[in-house]
Design a protein around this motif. Sequence first.
Motif, PDB file in Angstrom:
ATOM      1  N   ASN A 104       0.828  -1.212   0.000  1.00  0.00           N
ATOM      2  CA  ASN A 104       0.000   0.000   0.000  1.00  0.00           C
ATOM      3  C   ASN A 104       0.865   1.265   0.000  1.00  0.00           C
ATOM      4  OD1 ASN A 104      -2.360  -1.490   0.022  1.00  0.00           O
ATOM      5  ND2 ASN A 104      -2.602  -1.422   2.236  1.00  0.00           N
ATOM      6  N   ARG A 105       1.948   1.237   0.772  1.00  0.00           N
ATOM      7  CA  ARG A 105       2.852   2.387   0.792  1.00  0.00           C
ATOM      8  C   ARG A 105       3.508   2.572  -0.578  1.00  0.00           C
ATOM      9  NH1 ARG A 105       7.082   2.171   5.500  1.00  0.00           N
ATOM     10  NH2 ARG A 105       7.747   4.018   4.331  1.00  0.00           N
ATOM     11  N   SER A 106       3.831   1.481  -1.234  1.00  0.00           N
ATOM     12  CA  SER A 106       4.466   1.568  -2.554  1.00  0.00           C
ATOM     13  C   SER A 106       3.521   2.191  -3.569  1.00  0.00           C
ATOM     14  CB  SER A 106       4.906   0.178  -3.011  1.00  0.00           C
ATOM     15  OG  SER A 106       5.814  -0.395  -2.094  1.00  0.00           O
ATOM     16  N   VAL A 107       2.240   1.872  -3.461  1.00  0.00           N
ATOM     17  CA  VAL A 107       1.232   2.509  -4.321  1.00  0.00           C
ATOM     18  C   VAL A 107       1.275   4.017  -4.112  1.00  0.00           C
ATOM     19  CG1 VAL A 107      -1.246   2.767  -4.734  1.00  0.00           C
ATOM     20  CG2 VAL A 107      -0.276   0.484  -4.434  1.00  0.00           C
ATOM     21  N   SER A 108       1.282   4.442  -2.848  1.00  0.00           N
ATOM     22  CA  SER A 108       1.323   5.875  -2.542  1.00  0.00           C
ATOM     23  C   SER A 108       2.595   6.529  -3.058  1.00  0.00           C
ATOM     24  CB  SER A 108       1.215   6.091  -1.029  1.00  0.00           C
ATOM     25  OG  SER A 108      -0.022   5.637  -0.536  1.00  0.00           O
ATOM     26  N   THR A 109       3.720   5.823  -2.950  1.00  0.00           N
ATOM     27  CA  THR A 109       4.989   6.375  -3.411  1.00  0.00           C
ATOM     28  C   THR A 109       4.961   6.631  -4.918  1.00  0.00           C
ATOM     29  OG1 THR A 109       6.137   5.210  -1.627  1.00  0.00           O
ATOM     30  CG2 THR A 109       7.490   6.050  -3.427  1.00  0.00           C
ATOM     31  N   PHE A 110       4.383   5.716  -5.668  1.00  0.00           N
ATOM     32  CA  PHE A 110       4.231   5.935  -7.111  1.00  0.00           C
ATOM     33  C   PHE A 110       3.322   7.130  -7.386  1.00  0.00           C
ATOM     34  CE2 PHE A 110       5.762   1.559  -8.238  1.00  0.00           C
ATOM     35  CZ  PHE A 110       6.670   1.953  -9.204  1.00  0.00           C
ATOM     36  N   GLU A 111       2.231   7.229  -6.642  1.00  0.00           N
ATOM     37  CA  GLU A 111       1.299   8.339  -6.848  1.00  0.00           C
ATOM     38  C   GLU A 111       1.965   9.682  -6.523  1.00  0.00           C
ATOM     39  OE1 GLU A 111      -2.860   5.894  -5.887  1.00  0.00           O
ATOM     40  OE2 GLU A 111      -1.859   7.046  -4.301  1.00  0.00           O
ATOM     41  N   LEU A 112       2.726   9.721  -5.439  1.00  0.00           N
ATOM     42  CA  LEU A 112       3.426  10.949  -5.067  1.00  0.00           C
ATOM     43  C   LEU A 112       4.451  11.338  -6.128  1.00  0.00           C
ATOM     44  CD1 LEU A 112       3.994  10.071  -1.307  1.00  0.00           C
ATOM     45  CD2 LEU A 112       2.626  11.994  -2.129  1.00  0.00           C
ATOM     46  N   ALA A 113       5.176  10.345  -6.632  1.00  0.00           N
ATOM     47  CA  ALA A 113       6.171  10.622  -7.665  1.00  0.00           C
ATOM     48  C   ALA A 113       5.519  11.117  -8.945  1.00  0.00           C
ATOM     49  CB  ALA A 113       7.003   9.370  -7.931  1.00  0.00           C
ATOM     50  N   ALA A 114       4.362  10.567  -9.276  1.00  0.00           N
ATOM     51  CA  ALA A 114       3.645  11.006 -10.476  1.00  0.00           C
ATOM     52  C   ALA A 114       3.318  12.490 -10.383  1.00  0.00           C
ATOM     53  CB  ALA A 114       2.370  10.185 -10.649  1.00  0.00           C
ATOM     54  N   GLU A 115       2.865  12.923  -9.223  1.00  0.00           N
ATOM     55  CA  GLU A 115       2.546  14.341  -9.041  1.00  0.00           C
ATOM     56  C   GLU A 115       3.789  15.218  -9.198  1.00  0.00           C
ATOM     57  OE1 GLU A 115      -0.375  15.811  -8.733  1.00  0.00           O
ATOM     58  OE2 GLU A 115      -1.377  13.864  -8.914  1.00  0.00           O
ATOM     59  N   GLU A 116       4.928  14.717  -8.706  1.00  0.00           N
ATOM     60  CA  GLU A 116       6.154  15.506  -8.796  1.00  0.00           C
ATOM     61  C   GLU A 116       6.630  15.670 -10.232  1.00  0.00           C
ATOM     62  OE1 GLU A 116       7.407  17.232  -6.348  1.00  0.00           O
ATOM     63  OE2 GLU A 116       5.795  16.423  -5.093  1.00  0.00           O
ATOM     64  N   ALA A 117       6.259  14.734 -11.099  1.00  0.00           N
ATOM     65  CA  ALA A 117       6.650  14.844 -12.512  1.00  0.00           C
ATOM     66  C   ALA A 117       6.076  16.107 -13.146  1.00  0.00           C
ATOM     67  CB  ALA A 117       6.194  13.603 -13.279  1.00  0.00           C
ATOM     68  N   LYS A 118       4.982  16.617 -12.589  1.00  0.00           N
ATOM     69  CA  LYS A 118       4.332  17.815 -13.139  1.00  0.00           C
ATOM     70  C   LYS A 118       4.873  19.105 -12.533  1.00  0.00           C
ATOM     71  CE  LYS A 118       0.145  16.566 -12.002  1.00  0.00           C
ATOM     72  NZ  LYS A 118      -1.332  16.552 -11.892  1.00  0.00           N
ATOM     73  N   LYS A 119       5.786  18.993 -11.560  1.00  0.00           N
ATOM     74  CA  LYS A 119       6.234  20.177 -10.822  1.00  0.00           C
ATOM     75  C   LYS A 119       7.669  20.575 -11.119  1.00  0.00           C
ATOM     76  CE  LYS A 119       3.238  18.960  -6.904  1.00  0.00           C
ATOM     77  NZ  LYS A 119       3.220  18.618  -5.452  1.00  0.00           N
ATOM     78  N   LEU A 120       8.278  19.955 -12.104  1.00  0.00           N
ATOM     79  CA  LEU A 120       9.678  20.251 -12.399  1.00  0.00           C
ATOM     80  C   LEU A 120       9.778  21.553 -13.197  1.00  0.00           C
ATOM     81  CD1 LEU A 120      11.088  16.713 -13.171  1.00  0.00           C
ATOM     82  CD2 LEU A 120      11.727  18.211 -11.281  1.00  0.00           C
ATOM     83  N   VAL A 121       9.816  22.635 -12.484  1.00  0.00           N
ATOM     84  CA  VAL A 121       9.855  23.951 -13.132  1.00  0.00           C
ATOM     85  C   VAL A 121      11.108  24.703 -12.696  1.00  0.00           C
ATOM     86  CG1 VAL A 121       7.358  24.131 -13.348  1.00  0.00           C
ATOM     87  CG2 VAL A 121       8.460  24.968 -11.269  1.00  0.00           C
ATOM     88  N   GLY A 122      11.601  25.541 -13.571  1.00  0.00           N
ATOM     89  CA  GLY A 122      12.713  26.420 -13.235  1.00  0.00           C
ATOM     90  C   GLY A 122      12.182  27.710 -12.635  1.00  0.00           C
TER      91      GLY A 122
END
Length: 475
Positions: A104-122
Amino acid sequence: MVKTIEKQKLFINGEWVETEDTYRIYNKYTGDVFSEVSIASPELVDKAVVAAAHAHKHREFSPDNRYTVLLRVAELLKQNRDDFANAIAQEGGKPITDALVEVNRSVSTFELAAEEAKKLVGEIIPNYNAQGRFLYTIKKPVGIVAAITPFNFPLNLVVHKVAPALAAGNPVIVKPASDTATVSLKLCELLEQAGVPKGYVQCVTGGGSTVGEQLLNDQRIAHYTFTGSPSVGKHIQRTIGLRKATLELGSNSATIVHSDGDVEQAAARLAKMAFANAGQICISVQRILVQRSVEKQFMKAFLQHVGELKVGDPLDPTTNVGPMISEKEVRRIEEWVNEARDSGATILTGGKRRGNIYEPTVITNATKGMKVVDEEVFAPVVSVATYDTIEEAIDLVNDSKYGLQAGIYTKDLNLSFKIPYLLEVGGVIVNDTCCYRTDQMPYGGVKESGNGKEGPAYAIQELVETVTVVVNVEG
């Protein structure tokens, strides 16, 4: 009927590769063969690096695609929750209820990482004393990432390395712990199903002295993320030179039970977390420091809760403490405990082994110079000591070569605010044990506990390069 053992293939350049050289993985409780995993040859390791390098240079993996793939893996992991938990319980020895939590934690870790993919801004840099120039930064993938992972969280600690690497747009090569490699290969199946681009994920298995060394000496790899012992972490840093590494290393974490804290709650929680996963957790409760005025109250409740722990088959949902990863490790901790006893320590309960199981063990009168105090026990063993003043407790926590996390039970608001500044650790847990982690928090230590932070939002910043761009608008 003879059980058929499926031979696990390696995942290299989007293909499943079988080798003649194999490694048998055993059920840590029964001793039966659980799986047989192919071992990567030097040629296959090189092929994995070549594939990752090609993917990095020639295959687009856009942020929106990364987001979609990572969320899809999370969904597939949910659908295969029981299958993964059973694999973790059998090849890792983790009680099934804890294994399900790990999935269950691994599911959350993937979900959290997915959100971070959209936040890579300069960012735009203010134009001070640079007339006629426009300054800004961009974030770009650092390059090939090598993830060298441990046995104790064979899924979630792999995910904590793979998911941020992919979210940042990097190809990743996984070298899992040999004794729990099946779970990593099963995860690669889900990544493939989710549509990760060819070459962006590789999984190669084998020894640290062979496969691990080859990866360390390959200059094409830009970043290493490792969880394991300080000795190996130091070797990694020496070998890779100026290339970057995130190192999550050892600990002998302590929890303080102050007299104004909830002593009964502390006793119950510490009894559970000192022996969770047979003590094989980086932030496991290894040292308990109890203020002398509440020592008797605490010890009575603590020993009662320890005595109620069920030890045995990890597939039994009522089991609290399962086997350790190997009989070799059981023999090691048996030697350490006996050494402590012979040097004056007292074993209040436990101190016995059978097969891969070591009984939950509580020690008092353990002192500095004993391995059970100074080193990382990574076993179901905890020592309890007393102190008089909070200053003494702080000194005891800090008197360690490690500094990963610490816990304190106190109702003193001022103390709870001050103590994070006084403890030499990477994380302070107030009114809970040192053995607490949620997957979004920055996680990592100081001193010989390593450097860098895990947690998708924090790990991803170490997996990108910040490039400064200066535009001469008058040129």
